[in-house]
Design an enzyme around this catalytic site. Structure first.
Site: not given
Length: 903
Positions: A561, A566, A753, A757, A903
């Protein structure tokens, strides 16, 4: 509902009440320009309310359309421009303060924005041709929640095509420009803050929606193109201010807080010792206790101002809610659970979190509003109930977490489908130094495997026929086992988990190996656990699974993740803004995939991955979490393996097969994540292929594009500079090279993602299914007589002690609830066309084809989930695999693929 029109019939006081949210201080008053028709209060033209779509984009405003062609103006004419401004949330809630009427009149009578149109052509002397005008407030449109300003330009007959517009903001506050639309069909899609000239002297540059490669840039725009990019790079000096638009690089030197306590000091991530991607530079002063560490800060946390949408978009519902949890709910829970080590005494106490909730002091109203799923109001104004929703996995089958088949199935259709790999070599061997970590051979033997297979086939047949799979966290975690065990309430092992692919296409666990390296004079300890039919063996097996799940949870959060989506994306965003002009077609292709990511990453550095943040306090490796993340980047991350097909091949989960539907043949045919993911990846790649080939019809255009080459070079040598010498970086010479690179980035920010997520609460909201930490060692690892007797007497107590404590569990559950939520105006992949794409007919047609393919995925995935032969996604009590369904409603739905990491 208020009417959309505000006109002269309204009283001045009413108009100022609506207009006041824009006012801060006294704007300069000017006489009217000759290029502007001086009307103090102008009649508003009503803008139609946009049609509802799957996703609402920041790039569409009412019925304003981007031009397909930019007309040449053959005679002198007056052109009207309409600016749409998005009011900030704080200003929209503000009332008219004392003195506000004076400010309002000044704004209405004076000039607010100076605009200067720029021709694509130079004049006969080689100078830039421009026309200026001032804009004044026109109206507020309630339907689409924008203010409009208007101005009139007197355009000379020989002006030529309009290619750019320069803007100067004469207010004392920044304004968020959505679009500037001229009534001759030219559109400037801004989607950007324009700072007050008080803070940032000079003019902002916006280019029309027509895209140009650098070599195709009209002569008059070349210097503006260069100037705009240079303004975004900065000089690498000084502390960044909130109004800056500077994109620069720095190492992760802001996670520790040695000024607060030396125990909170953390190593710098990025560099030879701890390789890591780069983050956006903030330039804060360094710590007084550690000259290598940047000082910590509270909000506002610098991100370039165009990355900060929290003031104007409810899509930042996610960031606001996460902030509310981290700075509101987490401290409240911390105060309620005074015994930080106390676990749940019974499983019924865990169930009460969903049935009754936790009584907590009432949070402030803003937090309660931001977290309606969590904060349940009561009649008591002093106390509130924090109550968790029952995760769908538990709602469908409350015993699923206990079963072996679900333990394995979730490796293919759960929260972390990125770790399972094919066993290709035997025996299993460690690559770590045996002098330090002990014998490298695995204790899982052929004999153990054949015994567990039970005569279905021999070991050699199983290996040759690709029937053996594993999770391998041995070498990554083993160096941290002894360090972690020195922390209070923490435990760790190196682990391997072996599985067998049954004839039914499902996985069956065969063995779990847990290893502790030599320590304190003790030799290496390792043990193999297998599913057994006696009570003691069965409980040891359950405890071993809990250990492995805590390893998988840490790897999922830190690597699958955070790191692989990110973290690695931030350098792409920085390089794109530094080297690809806003008029560059690749900038405009990638822009939807970069929105909001830097802001959410900054928030993560502030309170999630920092020293003593949620990750350190609740996941197995504790204070070593981010060092392990750095090790994973160093040992495992490769850009050329990040596209889905390449990732599957690298793990042995697929082989290349040109005859297969997606060019690969899956090793496990019923692999829900891979099956659905390949559909999305292929759609992305086809869209990227059409787009790239349109703007780069010849290969030499790719290699000669200086902006593009500088962009890719900086990503490799600066943004991911610790890996700059790796041989696997793709070259950028042809259209296929570029298609592969942008497809990888687009997949990582969307499909990858989403897959790791948005299922977090469904799969980990009931923490026994995926504990984030295993706090105790295995009962058969060097036990005392008392420890062993306690285990034999009440094994359930040991499992509950192994699970997260009450404070750890509830804090993680609150964070996962927010991380799994879709905001009200999420921007989904293929949902809404960008104006620059709509301005080019061939690109518009390609996008509509892309959109059509994605729309078909909904029914394809539903059909797969209803197929009884696909046992990994269909069966009694199973949660259907729908994480890669493109669209979703708001909230926690367990589906939906946004364009970007928001997010």
């Amino acid at each position: 509902m208020l009417n959309a029109q505000i006109n002269q019939s309204r009283t001045l006081n009413n108009l100022l009440s609506l207009h006041k949210p824009f006012v801060s201080g006294t704007a300069a008053s000017h006489s009217s320009s000759s290029a502007y028709s001086p009307t103090i209060l102008r009649q508003q033209t009503t803008t139609k309310k946009p049609n509802a779509t799957h996703a609402r984009s920041t790039s569409s405003v009412g019925n304003i359309k981007a031009a397909i062609t930019i007309p040449f103006l053959h005679k002198a004419t007056t052109v009207t421009g309409v600016i749409t401004i998005k009011p900030t949330i704080s200003s929209a809630l503000a009332g008219v303060a004392i003195g506000g009427v004076v400010d309002g009149v000044s704004d209405l009578l004076g000039r607010s924005f100076m605009l200067e149109l720029v021709s694509n052509d130079l004049d006969s002397n080689g100078n830039r041709k421009t026309v200026k005008a001032y804009a004044r407030y026109d109206a507020l449109d309630f339907h689409i929640n924008v203010y409009t300003y208007k101005c009139n330009f007197d355009i000379p007959a020989d002006f030529g095509e309009i290619g750019a517009i320069l803007v100067e903001n004469e207010y004392s506050k920044k304004m968020f420009f959505k679009t500037i639309v001229l009534d001759n069909g030219v559109t400037f899609t801004c989607e950007s803050w324009v700072q007050s000239k008080i803070d940032v002297p000079g003019k902002r540059i916006f280019f029309s929606d027509k895209s140009y490669l650098p070599s195709e840039t009209p002569n008059a725009l070349k210097s503006l193109r260069t100037e705009d990019l240079e303004s975004l790079r900065g000089n690498g000096e000084g502390e960044r201010k909130s109004y800056d638009r500077i994109y620069d690089y720095d190492v992760y030197n802001d996670l520790g807080a040695p000024d607060l306590s030396l125990s909170l000091a953390r190593p710098v991530l990025g560099g030879e010792e701890h390789p890591y991607p780069r983050r956006c530079r903030t330039g804060r002063k360094m710590s007084t206790k550690d000259p290598l560490t940047e000082s910590r800060t509270l909000l506002p946390f610098y991100v370039p101002c165009d990355e900060d949408f929290s003031e104007i978009k409810s899509v930042q519902f996610g960031a606001k809610s996460l902030y509310s949890v981290l700075h509101g709910i987490v401290p409240i829970l911390d105060s309620v659970f005074t015994d930080k080590d106390k676990g749940f005494p019974l499983f019924t106490n865990i169930d009460l979190l969903y049935n009754q909730g936790v009584n907590v002091p009432a949070p402030n109203k803003g937090i309660a509003t931001a977290l309606p799923r969590l904060v349940k109001g009561t009649a008591d104004t002093v106390n509130t109930v924090l109550k968790f929703e029952t995760p769908e996995t538990m709602d469908r089958d409350s015993f699923s977490w206990f079963r072996d088949e679900e333990f394995c199935r979730q490796m293919l259709a759960g929260l972390n489908p990125y770790s399972i790999q094919l066993v290709t070599e035997w025996p299993l061997m460690s690559k770590l130094d045996p002098e330090v970590y002990g014998p490298p051979e695995s204790a899982i033997t052929k004999e153990i495997v054949e015994k567990e297979i039970g005569g279905v086939m021999t070991f050699d047949e199983a290996l040759a026929q690709k029937k053996l799979f594993m999770l391998d966290y041995h070498d990554l975690l083993l160096p941290y086992v002894n360090k972690t065990r020195d922390l209070k309430g923490a435990n760790l092992y190196g682990s391997r988990t072996l599985m067998f692919l049954t004839p039914a296409g499902t996985l069956r666990p065969l063995a779990i190996e847990l290893t502790r390296p030599p320590s304190d004079g003790k030799p290496q300890w390792k043990h193999v656990y297998t599913p057994t039919w006696d009570a003691t063996g069965a409980w040891l097996w359950k405890l071993a699974k809990a250990q492995v799940l805590s390893h998988d949870s840490a790897y999922h959060q830190l690597v699958s993740h955070w790191l692989r989506t990110h973290c690695v994306t931030e350098p792409y965003i920085i390089a794109t803004n530094r080297h690809l002009s806003q008029m560059h077609p690749i900038n405009r292709l990638l822009l939807p995939h970069f929105r909001y990511t830097m802001q959410i990453n900054a928030l993560a550095r502030l309170a999630l991955i920092n020293a003593s943040g949620i990750i350190e306090m609740t996941f197995s490796p504790g204070k070593y979490c981010m060092q392990i993340c750095s090790d994973a980047y160093d040992q495992l991350w490769r850009f050329d393996h990040e596209a889905l097909p390449a990732d599957l091949i690298s793990r042995g989960m697929a082989v290349e097969d040109p005859s297969a539907p997606h060019g690969v043949k899956l090793t496990i045919e019923d692999y829900p994540f891979a099956n659905d993911g390949l559909l999305i990846y292929d759609a992305i790649k086809q869209w990227a292929t059409s787009y790239v080939n349109h703007y780069y019809p010849q290969a030499n255009l790719v290699e000669s594009d200086e902006e593009l080459q500088a962009w890719w070079n900086e990503i490799r040598t600066v943004g991911h500079g610790d890996k700059k010498d790796e041989p696997w970086w793709p070259q950028l010479k042809t259209q296929d090279d570029l298609i592969g690179i942008v497809s990888t980035i687009m997949w990582v920010t969307s499909g990858h993602h989403s897959a790791v997520n948005f299922g977090q609460y469904d799969f980990a909201g009931y923490f026994p299914n995926r504990p984030t930490i295993a706090r105790t060692k295995m009962p058969n690892e060097d036990p005392t007589d008392e420890e062993w007797e306690s285990f034999i007497k009440r094994p359930e107590d040991l499992l509950l002690k192994c699970f997260p404590s009450q404070i750890q569990a509830t804090q993680v559950m609150a964070v996962l609830d927010v991380l799994s939520s879709h905001s009200p105006d999420e921007e989904y992949i293929g949902g809404t066309i960008e104006p620059a794409w709509e301005a080019e007919p061939a690109i518009k047609a390609a996008f509509e084809e892309f959109q059509g393919r994605l729309n078909q995925l909904e029914s394809i995935i539903d059909t797969r989930n209803r197929d009884p032969t696909l046992s990994n996604r269909s069966g009694a009590g199973l949660v259907p695999y729908q994480l890669l369904k493109p669209y979703s409603d708001r909230g926690v739905t367990g589906r939906g693929v946004p364009n970007s990491i928001s997010i």
